[in-house]
Design an enzyme around this catalytic site. Structure first.
Site, PDB file in Angstrom:
ATOM      1  N   ASP A 124       0.877  -1.157   0.000  1.00  0.00           N
ATOM      2  CA  ASP A 124       0.000   0.000   0.000  1.00  0.00           C
ATOM      3  C   ASP A 124       0.926   1.222   0.000  1.00  0.00           C
ATOM      4  O   ASP A 124       2.133   1.100   0.229  1.00  0.00           O
ATOM      5  CB  ASP A 124      -0.892  -0.028   1.245  1.00  0.00           C
ATOM      6  N   ASP A 129      -0.056   5.111   1.050  1.00  0.00           N
ATOM      7  CA  ASP A 129      -0.246   6.066   2.140  1.00  0.00           C
ATOM      8  C   ASP A 129      -0.155   5.386   3.499  1.00  0.00           C
ATOM      9  O   ASP A 129      -0.804   4.365   3.749  1.00  0.00           O
ATOM     10  CB  ASP A 129      -1.609   6.755   2.013  1.00  0.00           C
TER      11      ASP A 129
END
Length: 242
Positions: A11, A13
């Site tokens: 991922d 953020d």
């Protein structure tokens, strides 16, 4: 180069970077009040596109947005973990509900773009007027109807497609790193021979703790870049010894 059967999915953020890239731009480019007025009206993807429209109307350029993004915090040990995993031959990918421009800008700034074979995220373009546009990864016609993910990006569907694209001979092992609610669906798609690395104290970690029986993959929590690097390299080495 002994990690060729290892697929590492990040991922972006609050996982690869130590902040939220959307909120970073909103805050640091003076859009907080405007953002708050629209937050409950527009879906997130459309909201971010609207933020770009507002910046353009204020005379802010794409280059200024890029300069802002270069200051997003990224732990140096996360950088070294990515470089080490790449050098070991692992296939690194990003699956993120951020957007193409933000991710590519930050990766290039830290010279990490060479390490990733694929970035799966909301696409962007700069239109003829010089405005940055942000579009959903899935259009509504192709949305799978998943009730765990936002309609613009089902990460679980993406993981299934990545796995299907790998040949049977490769016998790929997955390591998934994430933090948010949108990372729960892809985590449930992992097999018993895979690993998930949730960031401790974040929504994915909370959800996995609350119902661990749904998870097939082995879970290894982490809190910061130092722990991320240590655990990730250990898992790569473990897979390659099996």
């Amino acid at each position: 180069m002994f990690g060729t059967n290892v697929v590492i999915v990040f991922d972006f953020d609050r996982t690869l970077i130590d902040d939220d890239s959307d909120r970073w731009v909103v805050h640091n480019m003076g859009l907080t009040h405007f953002f708050n007025n629209l937050r409950l009206i527009l879906p997130w993807n459309a909201l971010m596109d609207r933020m770009m429209e507002e910046l353009h109307s204020q005379g802010k350029t794409v280059e200024q947005i890029a300069e802002c993004l270069k200051h997003v915090p990224l732990h140096p040990r996360t950088i070294s973990a990515i470089e080490s995993a790449h050098d070991l031959g692992c296939d690194l990918k990003i699956v993120s509900d951020a957007n193409q421009f933000y991710i590519e800008t930050i990766l290039k700034h830290h010279r990490l773009d060479r390490c990733f074979s694929e970035i799966i995220t909301n696409p962007t373009m700069v239109d003829g007027d010089g405005r940055l546009r942000i579009f959903p990864y899935h259009d509504m016609a192709s949305f799978c109807g998943c009730n765990l993910c936002p309609p613009n990006l089902c990460k679980g569907l993406v993981i299934e497609k990545i796995r299907a694209s790998r040949s049977e001979k490769e016998k790929s092992r997955f390591i998934y790193l994430g933090d948010g609610r949108g990372d729960y669906c892809p985590t449930l798609k992992l097999d018993r021979r895979d690993y998930v690395m949730p960031r401790k104290g974040f929504p994915l970690w909370d959800r996995l703790l609350s119902n661990p029986n749904l998870l097939k993959a082995e879970c290894h929590e982490w809190s910061n870049g130092e722990e991320l690097e240590s655990i990730l390299i250990q898992l790569i080495e473990k897979i390659c010894k099996e």
